[in-house]
Design a protein around this motif. Structure first.
Motif, PDB file in Angstrom:
ATOM      1  N   HIS A  95      32.851 -47.324   1.190  1.00  0.00           N
ATOM      2  CA  HIS A  95      33.244 -45.710   1.367  1.00  0.00           C
ATOM      3  C   HIS A  95      32.307 -45.225   2.011  1.00  0.00           C
ATOM      4  CE1 HIS A  95      34.855 -42.099  -1.476  1.00  0.00           C
ATOM      5  NE2 HIS A  95      34.144 -41.867  -0.241  1.00  0.00           N
ATOM      6  N   HIS A  97      31.598 -42.079   6.033  1.00  0.00           N
ATOM      7  CA  HIS A  97      31.933 -41.579   6.418  1.00  0.00           C
ATOM      8  C   HIS A  97      31.592 -41.192   7.316  1.00  0.00           C
ATOM      9  CE1 HIS A  97      34.169 -39.069   2.894  1.00  0.00           C
ATOM     10  NE2 HIS A  97      32.995 -39.902   2.236  1.00  0.00           N
ATOM     11  N   LYS A 223      43.722 -40.948   2.113  1.00  0.00           N
ATOM     12  CA  LYS A 223      42.732 -40.500   1.009  1.00  0.00           C
ATOM     13  C   LYS A 223      42.548 -39.526   0.308  1.00  0.00           C
ATOM     14  CE  LYS A 223      39.004 -39.485  -0.734  1.00  0.00           C
ATOM     15  NZ  LYS A 223      37.574 -39.009   0.251  1.00  0.00           N
ATOM     16  N   HIS A 284      35.241 -43.507  -6.768  1.00  0.00           N
ATOM     17  CA  HIS A 284      34.449 -43.149  -7.449  1.00  0.00           C
ATOM     18  C   HIS A 284      34.568 -43.477  -8.846  1.00  0.00           C
ATOM     19  CE1 HIS A 284      33.466 -41.191  -4.323  1.00  0.00           C
ATOM     20  NE2 HIS A 284      33.842 -40.129  -4.297  1.00  0.00           N
ATOM     21  N   ASP A 352      29.197 -43.796   0.216  1.00  0.00           N
ATOM     22  CA  ASP A 352      29.438 -43.016   0.052  1.00  0.00           C
ATOM     23  C   ASP A 352      28.703 -42.219   0.754  1.00  0.00           C
ATOM     24  OD1 ASP A 352      31.308 -40.269   0.086  1.00  0.00           O
ATOM     25  OD2 ASP A 352      31.377 -40.363  -1.801  1.00  0.00           O
TER      26      ASP A 352
HETATM   27 ZN   LIG Z   1      32.777 -40.165  -0.009  1.00  0.00          ZN
END
Ligand SMILES: [Zn+2]
Length: 450
Positions: A95, A97, A223, A284, A352
């Protein structure tokens, strides 16, 4: 005449090859690298091997043997004296970005896209230098960066891009200002949509268009945000967003393209609705309950969850709504991991990290934190072999055919040489600059301090 026609045909094929799917081609003979005398953590088992020798040819692990492996002495051959150090698969963050780690939220929304790409490139190099050789990008305009990395222009990890996050009006990922409402179909896009960070869709048909656009651009999975989120100004945590029909439209479009949908979801209702619609992975899950955990396990759905550090809330101003939401989510971490273990849920590791280059430097430390719930070996298996299993859900949309996350004959050569035994001392992965003495991706050495 025939020769000329085929030249034209080749030229056309070359043009086609310059798309997001292009892979770099090398004219040189494949390099040969021999790791002599290493103990292997193979990404699957809970112990290190005895001393072994590993031969990498081109981008592949060619041979693993306890006997000496003979090599020629050509200029293309390199022998590394492992000295009994540990050879392990490159780490995988499920996860991530790539485009959102370094900018502030404000810079992301108003910054020049060229600047955003350059800081993302610098961060990608640092990510690789932390031993993360693969990331699954769960939202952001990462296609250009991925291509530059694959072409060898910028050092960085393999990227499995989702492209833009797909959200509903008012959902997690809708960063518009109040004056941008109402949205009129066909009107110019909002800034977040224009950069490819997040796309808004409010019906099954609109969802289908947005999903297919990301697939066109090279998304390896899709996503959606199935419920409220922390970093978004308009979405309370408790809300469910997409209807089941909208989620099902996304799943159908992704599956027609041979891949899958993963959703951002914290609450039981958003998780359960996504599973009913055919979603294969939950991101999550921090506010889930016992019954939802049981459902995830029964249906064989993946849980890609994170042990968020408290400092992550610092990205949001004190007293802000975002900060309160962060605290509420973080409080669910222990329960989520406990339920995941109790029900044997297929669990993937990711971080994340958003809007914090400082926190990104602690990517390995966030992995080591999982020893609160798992043994060191279980923790390392999760970030290598197990994460790689989830990557295979991309099917033929996998941009890097071959096995990742394991050390075995025929697997892709993404390897770390660790100065010590990370199963005996998992804290070694918290200081990659010191302890990862060799970092190899796709058979190429990106760091060597031996
Ligand atoms: Zn995320």
């Amino acid at each position: 005449m025939f020769a000329r026609t085929s030249t034209v045909a080749v030229a056309v094929l070359c043009l086609v090859n310059v798309t997001a799917f292009a892979q770099p081609q090398s004219a040189e003979p494949p390099s040969v690298i021999l790791f002599d005398n290493v103990r292997i953590f193979d990404g699957k088992s809970d112990t290190l091997s005895a001393s072994l020798n590993v031969l990498v040819r081109g981008n592949t692990i060619d041979k693993i043997s306890k006997d000496p492996i003979p090599t020629d002495r050509s200029a293309n051959t390199k022998i590394i004296a492992g000295g009994g150090r540990t050879l392990m698969p490159g780490l995988i963050d499920m996860h991530w970005h790539t485009m959102l780690v370094r900018p502030t939220p404000a810079t992301l929304l108003v910054g020049d896209i060229g600047y955003l790409n350059l800081i993302a490139g610098a961060e990608a190099t640092d990510t690789l230098m932390r031993g993360f050789t693969t990331v699954r990008d769960l939202g952001g305009p990462a296609f250009g960066l991925k291509r530059a990395i694959d072409e060898g222009i910028v050092p960085g990890p393999r990227i499995y891009p989702s492209g833009a996050i797909i959200t509903v009006t008012s959902g997690h990922g809708d960063f518009r200002q109040p004056f941008e409402v109402p949205r009129v179909l066909g009107a110019p896009q909002s800034r977040g949509e224009h950069t490819g960070a997040a796309m808004i869709a409010d019906s099954p048909d609109e969802v289908r268009v947005r999903v297919r656009e990301q697939l066109l651009l090279g998304a390896t999975q899709i996503k959606l945000t199935a419920g409220g989120g922390v970093a978004s100004p308009h979405s309370p945590l408790d809300v469910s967003t997409f209807t089941e029909a909208e989620l099902r439209a996304a799943v159908e479009a992704a599956e027609n393209w041979g891949t899958y949908v993963t959703v951002h979801a914290y609450t039981p209702v958003s998780i359960q609705r996504a599973i009913a619609a055919g979603v294969k992975c939950i991101e999550h899950g921090h506010l889930m309950d016992e019954q939802t955990a049981q459902l995830i396990a029964e249906k064989g759905i993946w849980l890609s969850t994170q042990a968020f550090p408290d400092e992550m809330a610092d990205a949001f101003p004190p007293g802000s709504l975002e900060r309160y939401k962060a605290v509420e989510v973080f409080a669910g971490t222990d329960k989520t991991f406990t339920l995941a273990k109790k029900y044997g849920i297929k669990t993937a590791f990711g971080t994340d990290i958003l809007f914090s280059p400082r926190l990104a430097q602690r990517q390995g430390e966030l992995l080591a934190k999982l020893v609160r719930w798992y043994t060191p070996a279980e923790t390392l298996v999760m970030a290598t072999g197990t994460n790689a299993q989830l990557l295979t859900l991309s099917g033929k949309r996998n941009p890097y055919p071959g096995k990742l996350g394991v050390i075995e004959q025929g697997a892709l050569a993404d390897l770390l040489l660790v100065d010590g035994d990370p199963i005996a001392n998992i804290k070694l992965i918290e200081d990659p600059a010191k302890n990862f003495v060799i970092i190899m991706k796709d058979g190429k050495i990106f760091k060597n301090t031996l």
